[in-house]
Scaffold this motif. Structure first.
Motif, PDB file in Angstrom:
ATOM      1  N   THR A  28       0.832  -1.213   0.000  1.00 33.67           N
ATOM      2  CA  THR A  28       0.000   0.000   0.000  1.00 33.67           C
ATOM      3  C   THR A  28       0.858   1.252   0.000  1.00 33.67           C
ATOM      4  OG1 THR A  28      -1.776  -1.138   1.208  1.00 33.67           O
ATOM      5  CG2 THR A  28      -1.799   1.264   1.242  1.00 33.67           C
ATOM      6  N   TYR A  29       1.879   1.267   0.852  1.00 37.81           N
ATOM      7  CA  TYR A  29       2.773   2.429   0.907  1.00 37.81           C
ATOM      8  C   TYR A  29       3.599   2.556  -0.369  1.00 37.81           C
ATOM      9  CZ  TYR A  29       1.763   3.241   5.843  1.00 37.81           C
ATOM     10  OH  TYR A  29       1.146   3.540   7.038  1.00 37.81           O
ATOM     11  N   LEU A  30       4.019   1.439  -0.935  1.00 34.68           N
ATOM     12  CA  LEU A  30       4.806   1.476  -2.171  1.00 34.68           C
ATOM     13  C   LEU A  30       4.010   2.110  -3.310  1.00 34.68           C
ATOM     14  CD1 LEU A  30       7.356   0.711  -3.751  1.00 34.68           C
ATOM     15  CD2 LEU A  30       6.333  -1.546  -4.157  1.00 34.68           C
ATOM     16  N   ILE A  31       2.750   1.701  -3.428  1.00 40.22           N
ATOM     17  CA  ILE A  31       1.885   2.265  -4.471  1.00 40.22           C
ATOM     18  C   ILE A  31       1.709   3.766  -4.258  1.00 40.22           C
ATOM     19  CG2 ILE A  31      -0.471   2.265  -5.399  1.00 40.22           C
ATOM     20  CD1 ILE A  31      -0.566  -0.743  -4.766  1.00 40.22           C
ATOM     21  N   THR A  32       1.533   4.165  -3.009  1.00 38.95           N
ATOM     22  CA  THR A  32       1.367   5.588  -2.683  1.00 38.95           C
ATOM     23  C   THR A  32       2.597   6.391  -3.067  1.00 38.95           C
ATOM     24  OG1 THR A  32      -0.141   5.110  -0.855  1.00 38.95           O
ATOM     25  CG2 THR A  32       1.019   7.221  -0.793  1.00 38.95           C
ATOM     26  N   ILE A  33       3.771   5.860  -2.749  1.00 37.57           N
ATOM     27  CA  ILE A  33       5.018   6.566  -3.059  1.00 37.57           C
ATOM     28  C   ILE A  33       5.225   6.672  -4.565  1.00 37.57           C
ATOM     29  CG2 ILE A  33       7.536   6.400  -2.916  1.00 37.57           C
ATOM     30  CD1 ILE A  33       7.133   5.179  -0.111  1.00 37.57           C
ATOM     31  N   VAL A  34       4.943   5.594  -5.279  1.00 35.50           N
ATOM     32  CA  VAL A  34       5.151   5.577  -6.734  1.00 35.50           C
ATOM     33  C   VAL A  34       4.208   6.548  -7.436  1.00 35.50           C
ATOM     34  CG1 VAL A  34       4.959   4.172  -8.814  1.00 35.50           C
ATOM     35  CG2 VAL A  34       6.095   3.242  -6.784  1.00 35.50           C
ATOM     36  N   TYR A  35       2.923   6.523  -7.053  1.00 39.00           N
ATOM     37  CA  TYR A  35       1.933   7.339  -7.744  1.00 39.00           C
ATOM     38  C   TYR A  35       1.721   8.704  -7.083  1.00 39.00           C
ATOM     39  CZ  TYR A  35       0.752   3.326 -10.627  1.00 39.00           C
ATOM     40  OH  TYR A  35       0.807   2.283 -11.524  1.00 39.00           O
ATOM     41  N   LYS A  36       2.395   8.917  -5.941  1.00 38.18           N
ATOM     42  CA  LYS A  36       2.307  10.206  -5.243  1.00 38.18           C
ATOM     43  C   LYS A  36       0.860  10.573  -4.914  1.00 38.18           C
ATOM     44  CE  LYS A  36       6.474  12.117  -7.456  1.00 38.18           C
ATOM     45  NZ  LYS A  36       6.769  10.964  -8.323  1.00 38.18           N
ATOM     46  N   LEU A 121       6.444   5.259  10.160  1.00 40.73           N
ATOM     47  CA  LEU A 121       7.757   5.907  10.110  1.00 40.73           C
ATOM     48  C   LEU A 121       8.554   5.455   8.891  1.00 40.73           C
ATOM     49  CD1 LEU A 121       8.848   5.866  13.868  1.00 40.73           C
ATOM     50  CD2 LEU A 121       7.852   7.754  12.552  1.00 40.73           C
ATOM     51  N   LEU A 122       8.447   4.194   8.539  1.00 39.00           N
ATOM     52  CA  LEU A 122       9.124   3.694   7.339  1.00 39.00           C
ATOM     53  C   LEU A 122       8.580   4.378   6.089  1.00 39.00           C
ATOM     54  CD1 LEU A 122       9.358  -0.144   8.090  1.00 39.00           C
ATOM     55  CD2 LEU A 122      11.255   1.488   7.963  1.00 39.00           C
ATOM     56  N   PHE A 123       7.266   4.567   6.059  1.00 30.81           N
ATOM     57  CA  PHE A 123       6.670   5.278   4.925  1.00 30.81           C
ATOM     58  C   PHE A 123       7.188   6.706   4.851  1.00 30.81           C
ATOM     59  CE2 PHE A 123       3.352   8.401   3.825  1.00 30.81           C
ATOM     60  CZ  PHE A 123       3.323   8.189   2.455  1.00 30.81           C
ATOM     61  N   TYR A 124       7.258   7.371   6.000  1.00 33.76           N
ATOM     62  CA  TYR A 124       7.735   8.757   6.000  1.00 33.76           C
ATOM     63  C   TYR A 124       9.153   8.844   5.450  1.00 33.76           C
ATOM     64  CZ  TYR A 124       9.328  13.314   7.553  1.00 33.76           C
ATOM     65  OH  TYR A 124       9.856  14.582   7.571  1.00 33.76           O
ATOM     66  N   ALA A 125      10.019   7.969   5.932  1.00 34.50           N
ATOM     67  CA  ALA A 125      11.415   8.003   5.509  1.00 34.50           C
ATOM     68  C   ALA A 125      11.542   7.723   4.010  1.00 34.50           C
ATOM     69  CB  ALA A 125      12.226   6.977   6.307  1.00 34.50           C
ATOM     70  N   ALA A 126      10.830   6.703   3.525  1.00 34.09           N
ATOM     71  CA  ALA A 126      10.909   6.343   2.113  1.00 34.09           C
ATOM     72  C   ALA A 126      10.316   7.436   1.234  1.00 34.09           C
ATOM     73  CB  ALA A 126      10.185   5.020   1.868  1.00 34.09           C
ATOM     74  N   ASN A 127       9.190   7.994   1.637  1.00 35.44           N
ATOM     75  CA  ASN A 127       8.543   9.040   0.844  1.00 35.44           C
ATOM     76  C   ASN A 127       9.393  10.302   0.795  1.00 35.44           C
ATOM     77  OD1 ASN A 127       6.143  10.324  -0.495  1.00 35.44           O
ATOM     78  ND2 ASN A 127       6.180  11.552   1.370  1.00 35.44           N
TER      79      ASN A 127
END
Length: 253
Positions: A28-36, A121-127
């Motif tokens: 879910t987070y990966l898709i969010t980061i990729v598609y912003k 927190l992992l999502f924040y760092a990656a994003n």
């Protein structure tokens, strides 16, 4: 108690639910980061985010994905033991029902909340690393937004623990936890379309779980947030107490 917690962690890592918990969140987070663009599993209520808020905070507002993820620990560690009757091997003269209940509850709550905070927190760092400041807030603002949801996440975890001890069977537990919020939203939306029940429906939707998750990170009304936190505290305490009373008094199969 420490040995029991270590044993729980070992058992959990051997279940499919463990990998489902982390893989669903990470995908879910990966898709969010990729598609912003924020997203996640929905409970059915129509939710609209303020696009002037940065994407990472809007993603926190979509944390109702965790409602479904929090089903996994109680299902894997409580319902499965009642289904397989392996709890009989744990509850002995050395481990009382009280100790068993406390250990199960503490582990499920701790695991769920640590997973919730860590994944956010992992999502924040990656994003922040990949998409930069255009799509990420300051760490302080982001962390505060996540923490505003912690009392609610704790209440959800406590509620699921109670239901696991009450229902015991995995099928019944999954049915109640998955269907109930969708049914609640459906009823509220139906009532909203009827003139005589519209005001009642507005109150129901205002405190509907996905709406609360959406509102808490950006809420400026202290009275709304306080009402939510008081309800969460009451629900947490009542759920753990009811679960314990039922488990300690009822004859085991």
């Amino acid at each position: 108690m420490t040995n029991m917690i270590k044993a729980e962690l070992y058992r959990l890592t051997k279940t499919k639910g463990f990998y489902l918990f982390w893989s669903v969140a990470l995908v879910t987070y990966l898709i969010t980061i990729v598609y912003k663009e924020e997203g996640g599993l929905s409970l059915g209520a129509p939710l609209i985010s303020d696009k002037s808020i940065k994407m990472d905070i809007r993603m926190v507002q979509r944390n109702f994905t965790y409602f479904y993820l929090f089903i996994i620990p109680p299902f894997s560690l409580i319902c499965s033991e009642f289904t397989d009757k392996t709890y009989k091997n744990t509850i002995t003269s050395a481990v009382s029902r009280r100790d068993y209940y406390i250990e199960k509850s503490a582990f499920c709550i701790g695991y769920s909340l640590v997973g919730f905070v860590l994944l956010n927190l992992l999502f924040y760092a990656a994003n922040a690393l990949i998409n930069g400041s255009e799509y990420s807030s300051s760490f302080g603002d982001y962390f505060k937004a996540v923490m505003t949801q912690l009392p609610l996440m704790n209440a959800i975890s406590c509620l699921f623990i109670m239901l696991a001890f009450l229902l015991k069977k995995g099928a019944a537990f999954n049915s109640v936890t998955i269907i109930t919020p969708i049914l609640y939203t459906t009823v509220a939306l139906t009532m909203y379309g009827i003139g005589t029940t519209k005001k009642i429906a507005e109150s129901m939707l205002k405190y509907e779980i996905s709406t609360v998750i959406l509102n808490l990170p950006v809420c400026t009304a202290d009275h709304y947030r306080m009402k939510c936190y008081i309800f969460c505290a009451g629900l947490s305490a009542a759920s753990l107490l009811i679960g314990y009373l039922v488990f300690s008094k009822k004859e085991l199969d």
